[in-house]
Design an enzyme around this catalytic site. Structure first.
Site, PDB file in Angstrom:
ATOM      1  N   ASP A   1     -12.797  20.377   6.051  1.00 15.88           N
ATOM      2  CA  ASP A   1     -13.047  19.067   6.667  1.00 15.88           C
ATOM      3  C   ASP A   1     -12.010  18.195   6.246  1.00 15.88           C
ATOM      4  OD1 ASP A   1     -14.145  18.696   4.353  1.00 15.88           O
ATOM      5  OD2 ASP A   1     -16.124  17.908   5.061  1.00 15.88           O
TER       6      ASP A   1
ATOM      7  N   GLU B   1     -16.221  21.573  -7.363  1.00 10.95           N
ATOM      8  CA  GLU B   1     -15.033  20.214  -7.384  1.00 10.95           C
ATOM      9  C   GLU B   1     -15.267  19.158  -8.457  1.00 10.95           C
ATOM     10  OE1 GLU B   1     -13.994  19.029  -3.477  1.00 10.95           O
ATOM     11  OE2 GLU B   1     -13.008  17.427  -4.244  1.00 10.95           O
TER      12      GLU B   1
HETATM   13  O1  KIV Z   1     -12.351  20.334   2.866  1.00 12.33           O
HETATM   14  C1  KIV Z   1     -11.612  20.999   1.882  1.00 12.33           C
HETATM   15  O2  KIV Z   1     -10.298  21.199   1.836  1.00 12.33           O
HETATM   16  C2  KIV Z   1     -12.425  21.461   0.757  1.00 12.33           C
HETATM   17  C3  KIV Z   1     -11.712  21.737  -0.436  1.00 12.33           C
HETATM   18  C4  KIV Z   1     -11.044  20.765  -1.230  1.00 12.33           C
HETATM   19  C5  KIV Z   1     -12.481  22.682  -1.261  1.00 12.33           C
HETATM   20  O3  KIV Z   1     -13.708  21.410   0.812  1.00 12.33           O
END
Ligand code: KIV
Length: 264
Positions: free
Chosen positions: A47, A181
Site C-alpha cells: 500500500d 518493520e
Molecule cells: O507497503 C509496503 O511497501 C510495505 C513494506 C514497507 C513492507 O508494507
C-alpha cells in the site's frame, strides 16, 4: 534459477536452511517484470503505492480497488516470485467476514498468491479466518504505517514484549511469514529465533530471515527523504532527469529527431 513459482513451503524451507529471503515492492508492469527477473522470492504490491506512486502523505488513502488494480498488473508481470498484495486500511479491523471477503477479492481478481496485513495480536482472529479460507496471509508487526497517527509518527517500535506477542500471535493464527518493520535488532533476533515462520525485516537489522525494501527507495526514485535504514543501489531519479534534459535540449537545438529516428 528455477522458473517454478515460489510457494509458502519454499519460504519455510529457506528459514530452516538459513537461506536469506528477499522481497521488493512493485506496482506496475515494468517494475513487476524487473523485480521478478531479479530473482527475489516475493514481490510485494504494497500500500506504499499511495506514497511512492500517487504522492500521498501516508499509506492510509490506498483503497481496495487500487490494490486490486496494481496487484493484477504485477501478478501478470511476475512469473516466478510469489506475489503478495497488501490489504489496505481499515479492512483488517472490520471483522473476519469483511477481511476474508476483501482478501478473496484480491486473490481472485489479481491472480496473486498471498495477502499481507498490518496488525497486532488483536488481529489474530482475522489472520486465522483468512488462512482458514485457504488464503496465504503474511503478517506485519512493529511500525505499522497504517497506524502512523496513533503511533505518533514513523518511529522505531521498542516494546519487546509487545513485538514478540504480536509476531507470535500472527504465527499461531496461521500466517506463513511476518514483516518486522522498524524494530530494534535484538527484538528482531529474538522474534526470528522464537517463531517458526520466516521474518522479513525492514529497518529491523540483520538477524531476520529475510529483508524487504520499497523499490523506489532501493533504486533512488523516491523524491522525498528516505528512511535511514534504506541503502540506495542506483540513482534512477538522476538518470531520468538527465535523459529528459538531454532530450529537451536536442529538440530545442533541432538535433532530435536525427536521421536514425526519421521514418521517411
Ligand atoms: O507497503 C509496503 O511497501 C510495505 C513494506 C514497507 C513492507 O508494507
Amino acid at each position: 534459477m528455477s522458473l517454478r513459482r515460489v510457494t509458502t513451503l519454499d519460504l519455510l524451507a529457506a528459514k530452516r536452511e538459513g537461506r536469506p529471503l528477499t522481497m521488493v515492492t512493485a506496482y506496475d508492469w515494468p517494475t513487476g517484470r524487473l523485480v521478478d527477473a531479479s530473482g527475489v522470492d516475493c514481490v510485494l504490491v504494497g500500500d506504499s503505492v499511495a506514497m511512492v506512486v500517487a504522492g500521498r502523505a501516508s499509506t492510509i488513502p490506498a483503497t481496495l480497488e487500487q490494490m486490486i488494480y496494481h496487484g493484477e498488473i504485477v501478478a501478470r508481470a511476475a512469473s516466478r516470485a510469489m506475489v503478495v498484495v497488501d490489504l489496505p486500511f481499515p479492512l483488517q479491523h472490520l471483522g473476519c467476514r469483511t477481511a476474508v471477503e476483501a482478501s478473496a477479492r484480491i486473490l481472485k481478481e489479481t491472480g496473486c498468491q498471498a495477502v499481507k496485513l498490518e496488525g497486532t495480536a488483536g488481529q489474530a482472529d482475522v489472520i486465522a479466518a483468512i488462512a482458514a479460507a485457504g488464503i496465504p496471509v503474511m503478517g506485519h508487526v512493529g511500525l505499522r504505517p497504517q497506524a502512523v497517527h496513533q503511533l505518533g509518527g514513523y518511529r522505531m517500535q521498542r516494546d519487546i514484549d509487545t513485538l514478540l506477542a504480536d509476531a507470535r500471535a500472527a504465527a499461531e493464527a496461521g500466517a506463513f511469514a511476518v514483516v518486522l518493520e522498524c524494530i530494534p535488532t535484538e527484538a528482531a533476533r529474538l522474534i526470528t529465533e522464537t517463531i517458526p515462520i520466516p521474518t522479513i525485516g525492514i529497518g529491523a537489522g540483520l538477524h531476520c530471515d529475510g529483508q524487504v525494501l520499497v523499490l523506489h527507495d532501493l533504486v533512488g526514485l523516491s523524491l522525498d527523504r528516505v528512511p535511514r535504514f534504506v541503502r540506495q543501489y542506483a540513482d534512477a531519479k538522476l538518470a531520468i532527469s538527465e535523459a529528459l534534459l538531454a532530450w529537451r535540449e536536442d529538440v530545442l537545438q533541432r538535433r532530435f529527431p536525427g536521421a536514425a529516428e526519421t521514418l521517411g
